[in-house]
Design an enzyme around this catalytic site. Structure first.
Site, short mmCIF file in Angstrom:
data_model
loop_
_atom_site.label_atom_id
_atom_site.label_comp_id
_atom_site.label_asym_id
_atom_site.label_seq_id
_atom_site.Cartn_x
_atom_site.Cartn_y
_atom_site.Cartn_z
CB THR A 85 13.59 -54.87 14.05
OG1 THR A 85 14.43 -54.13 13.18
CG2 THR A 85 12.17 -54.36 13.96
CE LYS A 161 15.96 -61.44 18.86
NZ LYS A 161 16.12 -60.12 18.21
CB SER A 201 14.26 -67.35 8.63
OG SER A 201 13.78 -66.13 8.10
#
Length: 341
Positions: A85, A161, A201
């Site tokens: 991650t 990403k 987020s």
């Protein structure tokens, strides 16, 4: 003797990483969390405890850094699986494109090389919807077949990403020698925070509730609960049919920022009275973005509807995400619990 398989979870203090560790521990795995420094190990334990973990006998820590290749050799030793991650996020100190792209790409390659040398069976990479839907637009939902087109409109985070996920697939194809890879591409991640240190987020909800966001930009995107993202990682790690596949994590239909604010107002009443009630015109956001780098990242997406489909994860892996409004409210309620509003 119990024969528990060990999973290395990189970026162990992150929002998604902590929930992956909770899901793994609850499913009988041993977990090794990588951190840049052991200073955060107590915070990680505190967050796991908040998430319902009461025993840490199957948890250990390793020091490893995305910018130091040799640090991963010891971190992966004895692990059968890896959930990767760790990656620079908009919440970190990364400013330039290089700050995002270089550690993201190199980090993936460092981890995969170490994994191959250590005989790891499968790596699950946490990519992002940012590797699927940017630099392009379509009026049907995005699927795992779609890839971000790297043009000038793509911001550094989404670029990192995309490049790092491409690098992972290329590595598996050219150098993997039988090691397996699965990828999870989450949309905007919500759900309950585990401490006052939380994902970028969640800032959207905080800004709405504390009145910092006076009006909503015209952004329409998918949302997903972090607990379901973690569940999808465990499925991608353990199910044979996940090998070689990408899985978009999204719950239901895309929502506008204004709809998110309306959910908060409807369910939280007085607590959400500062949540915005109007949309801001695109020209105003563009003007403000000249002075605000965070706003600059959203300019290319103003007015676009970023719809996504999670049909593949649902059909192939039996994934069952909770509704987006539940994820949004869980984020809000946890911010209130940690006195962040």
């Amino acid at each position: 003797m119990e024969n528990k398989e060990t999973v290395l979870v990189t970026g162990g203090s992150g929002f998604i990483a902590c929930y992956c560790m909770i899901a793994l521990l609850n499913n009988g795995y041993k977990v090794r969390a990588s951190l840049r420094s052991l200073d955060k190990s107590e915070l990680v334990k505190q967050m796991l405890k908040e998430g319902g973990i009461n025993s840490f006998e199957d948890l250990s820590f390793a020091v490893a850094d995305l910018e130091n290749e040799t640090s991963w050799e010891k971190a992966v030793e004895g692990c059968q699986y890896i959930i990767h991650t760790a990656s620079p996020t908009p919440h970190t100190n990364a400013k330039t494109e290089e700050d995002f792209v270089i550690p993201a790409k190199n980090g993936v390659l460092f981890v995969l090389r170490a994994a191959k040398n250590a005989g790891v069976k499968r790596v699950v990479l946490t990519s992002a919807f940012g590797a699927v839907s940017y630099g392009t637009w379509k009026n049907t939902p995005y699927t795992e077949e779609d890839w971000t087109v790297l043009n000038d409109s793509v911001a550094p985070y989404q670029r990192s990403k995309t490049i790092s996920e491409r690098a992972a697939w290329d590595f598996i194809q050219n150098e993997g020698k039988g090691m397996e890879l699965a990828v999870v591409n989450p949309t905007t991640v919500m759900g309950p925070v585990l401490s006052d240190d939380y994902a970028h987020s969640i800032q959207i909800i905080k800004q709405m509730l504390n009145g910092e966001m006076k009006g909503c930009p015209k952004l329409i995107t998918g949302f997903v609960d972090v607990r379901d993202v973690a569940d999808l990682h465990v499925k991608a790690l353990s199910m044979p049919e996940a090998n070689g596949q990408r899985f978009i994590a999204v719950a239901g239909e895309a929502l506008s920022m204004l709809e998110v604010a309306a959910i908060l107002r409807k369910k939280l009443g007085k607590t959400a009275e500062k949540a915005p009630t109007k949309e801001l015109p695109n020209w105003l956001i563009r003007l403000l973005a000249v002075f605000n780098p965070r706003l600059k990242m959203i300019v290319p997406h103003l007015g676009l509807v970023k719809r996504a489909s999670s049909e593949k994860a649902i059909q192939q892996l039996g994934w069952k995400p909770r509704m987006a409004d539940e994820a949004i409210l869980a984020a809000a309620e946890s911010l209130i619990k940690f006195n962040q509003i």
